[in-house]
Design a protein around this motif. Structure first.
Motif, PDB file in Angstrom:
ATOM      1  N   ALA A 347       2.501  -3.743   4.511  1.00  0.00           N
ATOM      2  CA  ALA A 347       3.153  -2.444   5.033  1.00  0.00           C
ATOM      3  C   ALA A 347       2.065  -1.065   4.715  1.00  0.00           C
ATOM      4  O   ALA A 347       1.928  -0.271   5.420  1.00  0.00           O
ATOM      5  CB  ALA A 347       4.377  -2.211   4.219  1.00  0.00           C
ATOM      6  N   ILE A 348       1.541  -1.381   3.517  1.00  0.00           N
ATOM      7  CA  ILE A 348       0.478  -0.284   3.214  1.00  0.00           C
ATOM      8  C   ILE A 348      -0.652  -1.133   3.512  1.00  0.00           C
ATOM      9  O   ILE A 348      -0.951  -2.145   2.545  1.00  0.00           O
ATOM     10  CB  ILE A 348       0.843   0.276   1.763  1.00  0.00           C
ATOM     11  N   ALA A 349      -1.574  -0.717   4.327  1.00  0.00           N
ATOM     12  CA  ALA A 349      -2.554  -1.784   4.748  1.00  0.00           C
ATOM     13  C   ALA A 349      -3.604  -1.867   3.457  1.00  0.00           C
ATOM     14  O   ALA A 349      -4.236  -3.121   3.406  1.00  0.00           O
ATOM     15  CB  ALA A 349      -3.252  -1.032   6.259  1.00  0.00           C
ATOM     16  N   ASN A 350      -3.958  -0.861   3.011  1.00  0.00           N
ATOM     17  CA  ASN A 350      -5.000  -1.036   1.830  1.00  0.00           C
ATOM     18  C   ASN A 350      -4.346  -0.986   0.320  1.00  0.00           C
ATOM     19  O   ASN A 350      -5.005  -0.759  -0.437  1.00  0.00           O
ATOM     20  CB  ASN A 350      -6.145  -0.017   1.756  1.00  0.00           C
ATOM     21  N   PHE A 351      -3.119  -2.004   0.225  1.00  0.00           N
ATOM     22  CA  PHE A 351      -2.654  -1.999  -1.105  1.00  0.00           C
ATOM     23  C   PHE A 351      -2.500  -3.509  -1.157  1.00  0.00           C
ATOM     24  O   PHE A 351      -2.148  -4.046  -0.265  1.00  0.00           O
ATOM     25  CB  PHE A 351      -1.441  -1.179  -1.131  1.00  0.00           C
ATOM     26  N   ASP A 352      -2.156  -3.932  -2.469  1.00  0.00           N
ATOM     27  CA  ASP A 352      -2.027  -5.417  -2.861  1.00  0.00           C
ATOM     28  C   ASP A 352      -0.430  -5.983  -2.095  1.00  0.00           C
ATOM     29  O   ASP A 352       0.328  -5.240  -2.042  1.00  0.00           O
ATOM     30  CB  ASP A 352      -1.731  -5.372  -4.468  1.00  0.00           C
ATOM     31  N   ASP A 353      -0.885  -7.003  -1.563  1.00  0.00           N
ATOM     32  CA  ASP A 353       0.257  -7.558  -0.877  1.00  0.00           C
ATOM     33  C   ASP A 353       1.456  -7.863  -1.838  1.00  0.00           C
ATOM     34  O   ASP A 353       2.898  -7.825  -1.307  1.00  0.00           O
ATOM     35  CB  ASP A 353      -0.054  -9.069  -0.262  1.00  0.00           C
ATOM     36  N   GLY A 374       0.171   2.113   7.399  1.00  0.00           N
ATOM     37  CA  GLY A 374      -1.056   2.289   7.737  1.00  0.00           C
ATOM     38  C   GLY A 374      -2.056   2.517   6.357  1.00  0.00           C
ATOM     39  O   GLY A 374      -1.455   1.687   5.289  1.00  0.00           O
ATOM     40  N   LYS A 375      -3.148   3.103   6.501  1.00  0.00           N
ATOM     41  CA  LYS A 375      -3.947   3.031   5.083  1.00  0.00           C
ATOM     42  C   LYS A 375      -3.934   4.251   4.396  1.00  0.00           C
ATOM     43  O   LYS A 375      -3.454   5.305   5.151  1.00  0.00           O
ATOM     44  CB  LYS A 375      -5.546   2.929   5.468  1.00  0.00           C
ATOM     45  N   ILE A 376      -3.746   4.406   3.223  1.00  0.00           N
ATOM     46  CA  ILE A 376      -3.617   5.553   2.382  1.00  0.00           C
ATOM     47  C   ILE A 376      -4.641   6.201   1.678  1.00  0.00           C
ATOM     48  O   ILE A 376      -5.722   5.329   1.605  1.00  0.00           O
ATOM     49  CB  ILE A 376      -2.378   5.267   1.282  1.00  0.00           C
ATOM     50  N   PRO A 377      -4.732   7.392   1.367  1.00  0.00           N
ATOM     51  CA  PRO A 377      -6.134   7.828   0.664  1.00  0.00           C
ATOM     52  C   PRO A 377      -6.195   7.494  -0.821  1.00  0.00           C
ATOM     53  O   PRO A 377      -5.413   6.760  -1.365  1.00  0.00           O
ATOM     54  CB  PRO A 377      -5.819   9.425   0.933  1.00  0.00           C
ATOM     55  N   GLU A 378      -7.686   7.454  -0.943  1.00  0.00           N
ATOM     56  CA  GLU A 378      -8.003   6.767  -2.243  1.00  0.00           C
ATOM     57  C   GLU A 378      -7.378   7.366  -3.453  1.00  0.00           C
ATOM     58  O   GLU A 378      -6.926   6.742  -4.290  1.00  0.00           O
ATOM     59  CB  GLU A 378      -9.555   7.003  -2.508  1.00  0.00           C
ATOM     60  N   PHE A 379      -7.002   8.599  -3.660  1.00  0.00           N
ATOM     61  CA  PHE A 379      -6.438   9.377  -4.722  1.00  0.00           C
ATOM     62  C   PHE A 379      -5.063   8.837  -4.965  1.00  0.00           C
ATOM     63  O   PHE A 379      -4.735   8.413  -5.938  1.00  0.00           O
ATOM     64  CB  PHE A 379      -6.194  11.087  -4.427  1.00  0.00           C
ATOM     65  N   GLU A 380      -4.265   8.680  -3.937  1.00  0.00           N
ATOM     66  CA  GLU A 380      -2.957   8.077  -4.005  1.00  0.00           C
ATOM     67  C   GLU A 380      -3.055   6.641  -4.296  1.00  0.00           C
ATOM     68  O   GLU A 380      -2.213   6.269  -5.248  1.00  0.00           O
ATOM     69  CB  GLU A 380      -2.159   8.396  -2.787  1.00  0.00           C
ATOM     70  N   ARG A 381      -3.960   5.920  -3.759  1.00  0.00           N
ATOM     71  CA  ARG A 381      -4.221   4.285  -3.820  1.00  0.00           C
ATOM     72  C   ARG A 381      -4.580   4.300  -5.395  1.00  0.00           C
ATOM     73  O   ARG A 381      -3.831   3.227  -5.788  1.00  0.00           O
ATOM     74  CB  ARG A 381      -4.989   3.988  -2.961  1.00  0.00           C
ATOM     75  N   ALA A 382      -5.229   5.026  -5.763  1.00  0.00           N
ATOM     76  CA  ALA A 382      -5.690   4.774  -7.461  1.00  0.00           C
ATOM     77  C   ALA A 382      -4.582   4.823  -8.284  1.00  0.00           C
ATOM     78  O   ALA A 382      -4.229   4.323  -9.451  1.00  0.00           O
ATOM     79  CB  ALA A 382      -6.710   5.677  -7.557  1.00  0.00           C
ATOM     80  N   LEU A 383      -3.746   6.148  -8.053  1.00  0.00           N
ATOM     81  CA  LEU A 383      -2.728   6.281  -8.924  1.00  0.00           C
ATOM     82  C   LEU A 383      -1.620   5.432  -8.749  1.00  0.00           C
ATOM     83  O   LEU A 383      -1.066   4.860  -9.841  1.00  0.00           O
ATOM     84  CB  LEU A 383      -1.730   7.907  -8.346  1.00  0.00           C
ATOM     85  N   MET A 384      -1.274   4.803  -7.685  1.00  0.00           N
ATOM     86  CA  MET A 384      -0.300   3.718  -7.339  1.00  0.00           C
ATOM     87  C   MET A 384      -0.682   2.473  -8.142  1.00  0.00           C
ATOM     88  O   MET A 384       0.029   1.876  -8.624  1.00  0.00           O
ATOM     89  CB  MET A 384       0.032   3.390  -5.882  1.00  0.00           C
ATOM     90  N   TYR A 385      -2.138   2.127  -7.901  1.00  0.00           N
ATOM     91  CA  TYR A 385      -2.725   0.885  -8.514  1.00  0.00           C
ATOM     92  C   TYR A 385      -2.161   1.018  -9.813  1.00  0.00           C
ATOM     93  O   TYR A 385      -1.993  -0.147 -10.765  1.00  0.00           O
ATOM     94  CB  TYR A 385      -3.924   0.550  -8.047  1.00  0.00           C
TER      95      TYR A 385
END
Ligand SMILES: NC(=O)c1ccc[n+]([C@@H]2O[C@H](COP(=O)([O-])OP(=O)(O)OC[C@H]3O[C@@H](n4cnc5c(N)ncnc54)[C@H](O)[C@@H]3O)[C@@H](O)[C@H]2O)c1
Ligand SMILES: O=P(O)(O)OC[C@H]1O[C@H](O[C@H]2[C@H](O)[C@@H](O)[C@@H](O)O[C@@H]2CO)[C@H](O)[C@@H](O)[C@@H]1O
Ligand SMILES: [Mn+2]
Length: 441
Positions: A347-353, A374-385
């Motif tokens: 659902a978030i294309a560049n985040f872990d399944d 779709g894809k999310i920006p690196e800042f939010e992706r890193a925080l979420m990870y």
């Protein structure tokens, strides 16, 4: 129309009367033939049960009503279980908030060490609740909004992957209501795009049904006022601490003005500010004990004393209509669009399944289908990870009884300044939670 049998687990919750009133207000959309309250604290539930029995006999005599601590009686024949349990009740919420604060760390019921502590208490009883539901009513759906929803959802993914449990939060519903007031619309007029984890996410679009985008207009307002609106949205959220939270969204937006932030991000972006502006002797738990709990239980006692609910009734928990919307979506295959906590699976294309994320879904009789964000920006992706790893480590620590992973989970939390502080907080939390937690070695 089909009539349903509903069990409310955590029948003694301060939210129970508001939800019952909301169900009564929606009987034309979601007919109910039987309503049962289930709790493991008979004394607490009896007060609400007895008063609601009086109220229902007056206002909806056709509904069969019970309140019980017997799971067989509660779950047999149930179509839906609405779950809002709080393992350890307010006594333990107070500790979740106050222990970290004593160490200069954010003290919050679902964020930071307090949220992980609450998760460690809740995984076992939530799994037990699911098992009881399945034992007595294999076709029953559980609509869970017990917190901490992120950790419970991850625990369900690992421990009960095939169970009919839907995890949902009302925060996006409440904030959308505020947004709709800002632009003078109704929430039902609006469709959103959103990505994140529970209590950790961002709106990327707020459109009306004709496709007009309101995000820039809402952003201009939030940049000045946060989500603070002039209209009274709901009573308990007029408390000063929640007003401050809605206002603080202004500073969250400033960090990334592209998206509208979930208010819970304040604990991750401004932990130092939050600690400075907290009173370690009087936290949100105290505000709720002195406010909502006091009000709900005194209303119940008045009804019991007067032997009537006339003139002293409970009010409708209007924010809770999302529960009816969700139950209807399952029951009548309505294909309602709602934000749900679900396994990402692209659902978030560049985040872990295998991450439990919060995204818009279409809900029908088979449950939710995620909508691609779709894809999310690196800042939010890193925080979420970082945050999702805290949640995953917490669940692994619980399953393995691992002190090491528990310590890692707290060390990784953005709310905690160092491994040393994490260890001190953890050791105090272990001491306080002896009655609830497995042994961590
Ligand atoms: N997801 C959301 O957006 C959302 C919104 C509002 C409230 N909540 C959650 O709803 C829950 C209730 O909140 P509250 O403030 O009314 O709490 P509360 O303490 O008033 O009520 C919780 C009830 O759960 C009962 N309980 C605890 N463990 C149980 C178990 N194993 N089996 C059955 N009953 C059990 C308690 O005895 C208590 O009566 C909390 O988890 C809260 O965080 C979630
Ligand atoms: O501090 P509390 O116990 O009053 O509330 C904690 C809950 O806060 C959120 O739910 C709010 C929602 O944000 C608000 O708009 C309104 O609808 O009331 C809700 C319930 O109080 C949060 O989503 C929950 O997870 C918390 O339990
Ligand atoms: Mn929530």
């Amino acid at each position: 129309m089909k009539e349903f049998s509903v069990v409310i687990a955590g029948g003694g919750s301060t939210y129970t009367p508001g939800i019952v009133m909301m169900l009564l207000d929606n009987l034309d959309r979601f007919p109910i033939k039987q309503l049962t309250l289930y709790d493991n604290d008979a004394d607490r539930q009896n007060v609400l049960g007895e008063s609601l029995d009086i109220l229902l006999k007056e206002q909806a005599p056709d509904i069969t009503f019970h309140y019980t601590t017997d799971p067989e009686k509660a779950f047999t024949g149930a179509d839906f279980c609405f779950a809002h349990i709080r393992v350890g009740k307010y006594d333990m919420r107070e500790k979740d908030e106050k222990i970290p604060l004593k160490h200069g760390v954010v003290g919050q019921e679902t964020c930071g060490p307090g949220g992980v502590a609450y998760g460690m208490r809740s995984i076992g009883p939530m799994v037990e609740l699911i098992d009881l539901m399945e034992q007595y009513s294999p076709d029953c759906w559980m609509l869970n909004y017990s917190n901490p929803a992120a950790i419970i959802a991850e625990a369900c993914r690992i421990l009960r992957p095939n169970s009919k449990v839907l995890n949902i939060c009302d925060m996006p519903v409440g904030t959308l209501r505020r947004m709709s007031q800002i632009i003078d619309k109704q929430p039902n007029d609006l469709e959103v795009r959103y990505f994140g984890l529970n209590h950790f996410g961002w709106w990327t679009s707020v459109k009306d049904k004709e496709g007009h985008e309101y995000l820039p207009q809402i952003r201009d307002y939030v940049a000045e006022n946060g989500y603070l609106t002039q209209i009274e949205v709901d009573t308990q959220h007029m408390d000063q601490s929640w007003q401050d939270t809605h206002k603080k969204a202004k500073d969250l937006l400033a960090v990334d003005p592209r998206f509208l932030p979930n208010t819970y991000l304040k604990y991750y972006f401004y932990p130092d500010y939050e600690v400075e502006h907290s009173d370690a002797d009087y936290t949100r738990a105290n505000e709720v004990i002195d406010g909502r709990e006091q009000e709900v239980f005194s209303t119940a006692r008045t009804i019991i004393e007067n032997e009537t609910a006339a003139g002293s009734g409970f009010s409708i928990g209007s924010h809770a209509t999302f529960i009816v919307d969700l139950a209807r979506a399952i029951a009548f295959n309505t294909h309602e669009r709602m934000l749900m906590i679900v396994e990402n699976n692209g659902a978030i294309a560049n985040f872990d399944d295998d991450a439990m994320v919060e995204v818009p879904c279409i809900i029908g009789s088979d449950g939710p289908e995620t909508l691609s964000q779709g894809k999310i920006p690196e800042f939010e992706r890193a925080l979420m990870y970082q945050q999702v790893t805290v949640e995953k480590l917490a669940v692994e620590a619980y399953i393995e009884g691992s002190y090491q992973k528990f310590w890692q989970a707290l060390t990784l939390s953005k709310t905690v300044p160092s491994a040393a502080v994490a260890k001190n907080v953890l050791d105090d939390l272990i001491e306080a939670n002896q009655e609830y937690w497995p042994e961590f070695k």
